[in-house]
Design an enzyme around this catalytic site. Sequence first.
Site, PDB file in Angstrom:
ATOM      1  N   ASP A 232     -17.498 -68.703  70.400  1.00  0.00           N
ATOM      2  CA  ASP A 232     -18.273 -69.461  69.416  1.00  0.00           C
ATOM      3  C   ASP A 232     -19.546 -68.719  69.016  1.00  0.00           C
ATOM      4  O   ASP A 232     -19.932 -68.710  67.844  1.00  0.00           O
ATOM      5  CB  ASP A 232     -18.589 -70.890  69.895  1.00  0.00           C
ATOM      6  CG  ASP A 232     -19.122 -70.969  71.322  1.00  0.00           C
ATOM      7  OD1 ASP A 232     -19.167 -69.923  72.011  1.00  0.00           O
ATOM      8  OD2 ASP A 232     -19.487 -72.074  71.753  1.00  0.00           O
TER       9      ASP A 232
ATOM     10  N   GLN B 198     -29.051 -46.239  46.537  1.00  0.00           N
ATOM     11  CA  GLN B 198     -27.647 -45.873  46.303  1.00  0.00           C
ATOM     12  C   GLN B 198     -27.276 -44.500  46.857  1.00  0.00           C
ATOM     13  O   GLN B 198     -26.129 -44.063  46.697  1.00  0.00           O
ATOM     14  CB  GLN B 198     -27.349 -45.863  44.784  1.00  0.00           C
ATOM     15  CG  GLN B 198     -27.970 -46.990  43.996  1.00  0.00           C
ATOM     16  CD  GLN B 198     -27.384 -48.344  44.335  1.00  0.00           C
ATOM     17  OE1 GLN B 198     -26.200 -48.555  44.230  1.00  0.00           O
ATOM     18  NE2 GLN B 198     -28.234 -49.273  44.771  1.00  0.00           N
TER      19      GLN B 198
ATOM     20  N   ASP C  26     -30.297 -43.604  39.846  1.00  0.00           N
ATOM     21  CA  ASP C  26     -30.142 -44.881  40.556  1.00  0.00           C
ATOM     22  C   ASP C  26     -31.118 -45.064  41.707  1.00  0.00           C
ATOM     23  O   ASP C  26     -31.402 -46.186  42.109  1.00  0.00           O
ATOM     24  CB  ASP C  26     -28.705 -45.035  41.065  1.00  0.00           C
ATOM     25  CG  ASP C  26     -27.813 -45.713  40.031  1.00  0.00           C
ATOM     26  OD1 ASP C  26     -28.351 -46.463  39.183  1.00  0.00           O
ATOM     27  OD2 ASP C  26     -26.589 -45.517  40.073  1.00  0.00           O
TER      28      ASP C  26
ATOM     29  N   ARG D  23     -15.530 -36.706  43.241  1.00  0.00           N
ATOM     30  CA  ARG D  23     -14.997 -38.069  43.391  1.00  0.00           C
ATOM     31  C   ARG D  23     -13.754 -38.252  42.525  1.00  0.00           C
ATOM     32  O   ARG D  23     -12.825 -38.970  42.901  1.00  0.00           O
ATOM     33  CB  ARG D  23     -16.059 -39.119  43.088  1.00  0.00           C
ATOM     34  CG  ARG D  23     -16.619 -39.069  41.690  1.00  0.00           C
ATOM     35  CD  ARG D  23     -17.561 -40.258  41.438  1.00  0.00           C
ATOM     36  NE  ARG D  23     -18.276 -40.095  40.188  1.00  0.00           N
ATOM     37  CZ  ARG D  23     -18.613 -41.100  39.393  1.00  0.00           C
ATOM     38  NH1 ARG D  23     -18.321 -42.342  39.718  1.00  0.00           N
ATOM     39  NH2 ARG D  23     -19.274 -40.875  38.274  1.00  0.00           N
TER      40      ARG D  23
ATOM     41  N   ARG E 286     -21.120 -37.590  42.863  1.00  0.00           N
ATOM     42  CA  ARG E 286     -21.005 -38.323  41.615  1.00  0.00           C
ATOM     43  C   ARG E 286     -20.827 -37.385  40.413  1.00  0.00           C
ATOM     44  O   ARG E 286     -19.978 -37.623  39.565  1.00  0.00           O
ATOM     45  CB  ARG E 286     -22.264 -39.166  41.416  1.00  0.00           C
ATOM     46  CG  ARG E 286     -22.297 -39.931  40.110  1.00  0.00           C
ATOM     47  CD  ARG E 286     -23.528 -40.819  40.042  1.00  0.00           C
ATOM     48  NE  ARG E 286     -23.554 -41.572  38.803  1.00  0.00           N
ATOM     49  CZ  ARG E 286     -24.042 -41.130  37.654  1.00  0.00           C
ATOM     50  NH1 ARG E 286     -24.575 -39.920  37.593  1.00  0.00           N
ATOM     51  NH2 ARG E 286     -24.018 -41.885  36.575  1.00  0.00           N
TER      52      ARG E 286
ATOM     53  N   SER F 250     -16.747 -66.947  80.978  1.00  0.00           N
ATOM     54  CA  SER F 250     -16.242 -66.913  79.602  1.00  0.00           C
ATOM     55  C   SER F 250     -14.721 -66.849  79.584  1.00  0.00           C
ATOM     56  O   SER F 250     -14.103 -67.118  78.551  1.00  0.00           O
ATOM     57  CB  SER F 250     -16.796 -65.691  78.872  1.00  0.00           C
ATOM     58  OG  SER F 250     -18.204 -65.723  78.842  1.00  0.00           O
TER      59      SER F 250
ATOM     60  N   GLU G   4     -18.274 -54.383  53.338  1.00  0.00           N
ATOM     61  CA  GLU G   4     -17.897 -53.090  53.909  1.00  0.00           C
ATOM     62  C   GLU G   4     -17.409 -53.206  55.343  1.00  0.00           C
ATOM     63  O   GLU G   4     -16.583 -52.409  55.792  1.00  0.00           O
ATOM     64  CB  GLU G   4     -19.070 -52.112  53.831  1.00  0.00           C
ATOM     65  CG  GLU G   4     -19.478 -51.729  52.391  1.00  0.00           C
ATOM     66  CD  GLU G   4     -20.345 -52.768  51.688  1.00  0.00           C
ATOM     67  OE1 GLU G   4     -20.775 -53.740  52.355  1.00  0.00           O
ATOM     68  OE2 GLU G   4     -20.598 -52.619  50.485  1.00  0.00           O
TER      69      GLU G   4
ATOM     70  N   SER H 180     -15.986 -46.491  40.662  1.00  0.00           N
ATOM     71  CA  SER H 180     -16.961 -45.439  40.970  1.00  0.00           C
ATOM     72  C   SER H 180     -16.421 -44.424  41.970  1.00  0.00           C
ATOM     73  O   SER H 180     -16.617 -43.219  41.806  1.00  0.00           O
ATOM     74  CB  SER H 180     -18.243 -46.049  41.547  1.00  0.00           C
ATOM     75  OG  SER H 180     -18.977 -46.707  40.545  1.00  0.00           O
TER      76      SER H 180
END
Lengths: 615, 615
Positions: A147, A417, A413, A308, A463, A31, A356, A335
């Site tokens: 590649d 989440q 939620d 938060r 939250r 390689s 992310e 958020s």
Amino acid sequence: MNNEQLTELAQQLRVDSVRAAAAAGSGHPTSSMSAADLMAVLLAHHLRYDFARPQDPANDRFVLSKGHASPLLYAAYKAAGVVDDEELLTFRSQGSRLEGHPTPRQLPWVETATGSLGQGLPVGVGIALAGKRLDHADYRVWVLCGDSELAEGSVWEAAEHAAYENLDNLTAVVDVNRLGQRGATRHGHDLDAYARRFKAFGWHTVEVEGHDVEAVDRAFGEARSTTGQPTVILARTLKGKGVKATEDREGLHGKPVKDADEAIEELGGVRDLRMTVQSPPEARALHSVPTGTLELPRYEKGDEVATRNAFGEALAALGHARGDVVVVDGEVGDSTRAEFFAKEHPERYIECYIAEQQMIAAAVGVATRGWVPYASTFAAFLSRAHDFVRMAAVSGAGICVNGSHAGVSIGQDGPSQMGLEDLAMFRSVYGSTVLYPCDANQTAKLTAAMAGLDGIRYLRTSRGEAPVLYGPEEEFPVGGSKVLRSSEEDRLTLVAAGVTVHEALAAADSLAESGIRVRVVDLYSVKPVDRRTLREAAEQTGCLITVEDHHEEGGLGDAVLDAFGDGRPVPRLVRLAVRNMPGSASPEEQLHAAGIDAESIAAAARLLVEQAVVR
Amino acid sequence: MNNEQLTELAQQLRVDSVRAAAAAGSGHPTSSMSAADLMAVLLAHHLRYDFARPQDPANDRFVLSKGHASPLLYAAYKAAGVVDDEELLTFRSQGSRLEGHPTPRQLPWVETATGSLGQGLPVGVGIALAGKRLDHADYRVWVLCGDSELAEGSVWEAAEHAAYENLDNLTAVVDVNRLGQRGATRHGHDLDAYARRFKAFGWHTVEVEGHDVEAVDRAFGEARSTTGQPTVILARTLKGKGVKATEDREGLHGKPVKDADEAIEELGGVRDLRMTVQSPPEARALHSVPTGTLELPRYEKGDEVATRNAFGEALAALGHARGDVVVVDGEVGDSTRAEFFAKEHPERYIECYIAEQQMIAAAVGVATRGWVPYASTFAAFLSRAHDFVRMAAVSGAGICVNGSHAGVSIGQDGPSQMGLEDLAMFRSVYGSTVLYPCDANQTAKLTAAMAGLDGIRYLRTSRGEAPVLYGPEEEFPVGGSKVLRSSEEDRLTLVAAGVTVHEALAAADSLAESGIRVRVVDLYSVKPVDRRTLREAAEQTGCLITVEDHHEEGGLGDAVLDAFGDGRPVPRLVRLAVRNMPGSASPEEQLHAAGIDAESIAAAARLLVEQAVVR
């Protein structure tokens, strides 16, 4: 250098790759051989780098994304005169700087650790972003990719990010040698297939015969003169190039060349060419880092504030005090509250959209240039970037990470989440710091403190709103804890952090009403833990109940064990954690269903007292 | 249905989305409203699905990749007559089947849990692969995606995989509503930008006005008649479509519509249209699953065999016994030894190339169709797929995962290739099983046993050879352990798994020579752990030393705590684990540097005995 000299240099890189792997008895010479001409031309004609001053802010930056081709990199270091032949042959041996995959730990010319494929380009994008948007400097970033690794989605997150930010200071060079580890890649030598993809993502593309040094030289020149978009050079090469027994052959990935002496002879024998890499132009001053007084937000005891929010407000304040703080976010700044920083410091806010891996890579990239990045998204979605966090630790990169919306307490939620594995993930990362505040003043202090730590620093936020427990003058040393309830009659200790601190306090108060006194420890520093306080609580109360809004594995309960892993007596332990799979429900219902609300905690404590399990 | 009826149906879906979110006080009506016409046309004219028989193998499959648009999905269920209006309004309340983001736990029509963006399409690719390559059935897979989530690299891993496998039974429908959570997406309404990217990746693309039901109908038809490649329908839509106060407006993501009654009136009021979704053609027989006698490989005690080899050989044997076993691998089958299966069962081997997220998604996808997938790559690189594993657990998906090259004992390759966080990662996943065998016969038995378990099952294997300790007849129940050394004079217990079992045995023998007897437990089942044996060891020896080739957080040491988290007395504990950042070195040097080799273990035990810490 003329073409002949370039080709000679490339052959030397091949020979030295073969020699290094032969000496080690392992490694990836084939390689390395495919990319030798690319590396020779880059070093000789295009890279502007002062090896004597690797920290020179004007230096170009080189990233070996295909980190397994480390023999080629070390051979290049030898050609540049910074590693001698003796050291080259220590490749992969204990104590050698020349590790199996490059890391910056001992080699000042390595920007970032590679070896997990598909990470070099994303980090390179981060470095190029720093050059363009933060340093306002002219350095170029060169990334040598394999590649095979283009199959990684992270490469396309990076491609999207680079084109969107018009990073014409970035060049990706893909060594299209057709062969992966197990056999042929999906696209083999179909350079067009790759070109179509990069073009569609907004890149300038150049296809080239990767062993034609003149053509490669032109391709690099074209990359340097392209403006407004990043360039990818797609180079058609042969794995194991230059040796009949290895050239374009399957089944030789990651293996030393069988008859090394014969191969070296076929490559023209050992050479000792030295070449001078062009230095960058006179260094301009590094980005100025204005500093000011830190004026953190102050919250009144009893006010209801989400951690938060405190994070966002503290971050914005920190941005005023420290000109080197940069924030990256995954399109959820409204958020995570990172948008509070964005509004006040737009020039140091990098929107990574819902990607992310690229978000963490961008943080690692800007950190290599001396910036102090804070990356934020939902705690749950940081799991997307686990491998990037792991590799950042291998790099020794200094990054701050915030995960919001932790635990079942987010409510309706539902589980997709909810960060319920994030403490386990960040605790298990080498050299990490893990913080989990329960109130706004604590959050603000810890947010600021993170900037001064080393390695990976993780802050978990919630939250919902919660009452402010501490005054704005209170200090929260990393590795510390707060004892919130304590008496000489404590029959056990509740160890909590974040939202469960409030539940534990309510439980303690309700237990006190029935005459059962319990201690409450706010273990805001999950790693390192406050061993002294935990030991003291163990000795004085004999039993610890840990309460966490996290799965029972790898979180707070396990962290407490850190204080008791040295063979000394261990207290009785009870662990309250999320053992159910939550659905949708209100935050209060969620805490109750998981058995981590005040009522559940008090019930567990009562049971232990009634059964006389505790004294 | 004529266009007017389709539009009426779409309006009903909007109204019901607004109503559900209003009743819940949270949720994503605006993201539902943009896709209502797409959903109406799909349901009315193209989906072939028998709601009464969700397991019908001939059914088409629908995946809501933009899982936050769950109100739209549930509104569609109401229109199809399987959810009534009363239930619709239980949206997001405790105990309701209609969770904030859809999961298949209670809803038989949901194929896979979504809500972490960029996962629906990858899993859809897995289902389509099952249809094409395994079931040889005619069902189609429809995936409704958001535009924001196209920033996730996992989407491009999926795009590459789908085109490479010529999945013309797969249609992705992208609801390009221009707005993400925080604001505009990177490409806004530039449908061409998305089309260029998908086209470059080998997809057929159709651009369409997403609120023109006739055009949408034609687009779906075009997707159905396209052969040889997957189709993506890029639909230009408006977020919050149909209500002036919400249409194409920023800042309304994830919020109920403010004046719901007014909005409902603007949308034409509440309707109660029912529609019949077309049933699939007569079901063909499901894939036949030939079963045979399991003839696992047998290894002689004392032979030197790598557990990864035993895994590959057992997997190949299992493939003969069970026709429903499918293997996916991330282009490292020659290292994980999954290639042993590939050679004998190529029709059930899916090469995912270096794309670990897609690899796990493919496993989840084929599992939805009743197959039993084994996914394998290096343990270190499974961290790449952490979020997919987490969501697989939310789905309740049954997948087997193998991580090879665990720990520092791989040697020279260095930290980028070493799985040192994988036990923490897999332990923290809901309902998981974590196995870590130390010898070849144990590996073979556990590899086979995994097929019969539920949820996420993880098997950790090692690179190097190790002596076979157990005979081929030995049984290894999940949740069990093996006591390998035991006497009445045991002064402490060594708890080990995998490579450290051999080190612990050597340490025990060396200690025995100096008259110190210690117990040795092979804790091959890391989760669940054998509480009985650990408790017994604790009671009889008073002190446990855990030894693991893993970081100290979240692995074997923490797992042992599982046996002592109920308030009963806890033994003294000492944890030997990898606390250093390894470089390159031989396997033996690595184990020694990390302090987990026989010598280090014996030294730790001696220290405890000499200091009279243990009796």
